[in-house]
Design an enzyme around this catalytic site. Structure first.
Site, PDB file in Angstrom:
ATOM      1  N   HIS A 199      -5.303  -2.664  -1.506  1.00 60.52           N
ATOM      2  CA  HIS A 199      -5.733  -1.862  -0.336  1.00 60.52           C
ATOM      3  C   HIS A 199      -7.093  -1.007  -0.395  1.00 60.52           C
ATOM      4  CE1 HIS A 199      -4.843   1.631   2.476  1.00 60.52           C
ATOM      5  NE2 HIS A 199      -4.642   0.407   3.328  1.00 60.52           N
ATOM      6  N   GLU A 226       0.910  -1.093   0.050  1.00 64.73           N
ATOM      7  CA  GLU A 226      -0.026  -0.127   0.223  1.00 64.73           C
ATOM      8  C   GLU A 226       1.091   1.463   0.026  1.00 64.73           C
ATOM      9  OE1 GLU A 226      -1.736   1.402   4.050  1.00 64.73           O
ATOM     10  OE2 GLU A 226      -1.684  -0.690   4.409  1.00 64.73           O
ATOM     11  N   GLU A 257     -11.546  -5.035   0.588  1.00 65.33           N
ATOM     12  CA  GLU A 257     -11.515  -4.612   2.011  1.00 65.33           C
ATOM     13  C   GLU A 257     -12.552  -3.337   2.060  1.00 65.33           C
ATOM     14  OE1 GLU A 257      -8.304  -2.884   4.957  1.00 65.33           O
ATOM     15  OE2 GLU A 257      -7.857  -2.554   2.858  1.00 65.33           O
TER      16      GLU A 257
END
Length: 246
Positions: free
Chosen positions: A223, A173, A244
């Site tokens: 991410h 990320e 996510e």
């Protein structure tokens, strides 16, 4: 002033912006800004073509996207129907071996034996802690340890991969552009890549990162992939079917 007609034009603009930002860019805020421009251009072409961005990216490969919940309320995530969950754990003292086990036990009991469990350490574990944690947590089936070292310590992460198996070492990320991920590939630092599409260079860079990962046999889980730009990328690319939700 360049007229934008298709995604090839976006790629040319990306290259131009990247080149002119090299003296003060290459990573960090400059590439985050470039990411914003890139995402806006993909959206603009989608509106002009009256097509969703995922259709511009490629063939729709997924009809549904599996979500994983990031946070600490394992019971609520389970009640809400999630089958995958990542919880944070920050190292501060020796007592955090016990706190990690307690958190993992709570999560596993709440989520059930077949769920995916992951841990985000946010760069607070060192190599010794990571290795020892893998031993303490062996019975909980942790899918990945995320950001165990700083993103610059590629060699350290590479050395950890074998010692914590079957748990994966994940991250990315805080890396920028496909050029940065080439170094991750070269050093074999990570088992799983997690580029952030709003930071790494937008969808244009994200697609190049995914192509690179495919050539290396590395899975990609963006991410914050549950945000709208991440979902379009996941649906129509070679990303893993995992998004996510914070």
């Amino acid at each position: 002033d360049r007229e934008i007609e298709d995604i090839e034009d976006i790629s040319k603009i990306w290259d131009d912006l990247y080149f002119h930002s090299i003296p003060y860019g290459r990573k960090g805020l400059a590439i985050m800004a470039l990411s914003g421009v890139d995402l806006a251009l993909w959206d603009l072409v989608g509106k002009a073509e009256n097509a969703p961005v995922y259709a511009l990216i490629g063939n729709q490969e997924k009809d549904r996207v599996r979500a994983y919940a990031t946070g600490i309320d394992s019971e609520w995530y389970s009640e809400s129907g999630y089958t995958a969950h990542k919880f944070p754990h920050r190292w501060e003292s020796e007592g955090d071996y016990d706190s990690a086990v307690e958190r993992a036990e709570t999560a596993r009991n709440a989520m059930g034996p077949d769920s995916l469990l992951m841990i985000d350490t946010y760069m607070t574990w060192n190599s010794h802690v990571t290795t020892k944690m893998s031993q303490h947590l062996k019975g909980y089936g942790i899918y990945w340890f995320e950001d165990v070292l700083t993103p610059d310590d590629l060699e350290g992460q590479s050395k950890l991969r074998e010692s914590v198996k079957p748990t994966l070492i994940s991250g990315g990320e805080h890396e920028f552009t496909h050029y940065g991920f080439r170094e991750i590939a070269r050093s074999e630092a990570l088992d799983l890549w997690q580029p952030d599409i709003t930071w790494c260079g937008g969808i244009t860079a994200g697609l190049k990162i995914i192509d690179l990962a495919k050539s290396e046999g590395i899975p990609v889980v963006p991410h914050r992939g549950g945000e709208v730009w991440g979902l379009h990328l996941i649906v129509s690319s070679g990303c893993e079917n995992l998004a996510e939700i914070l």
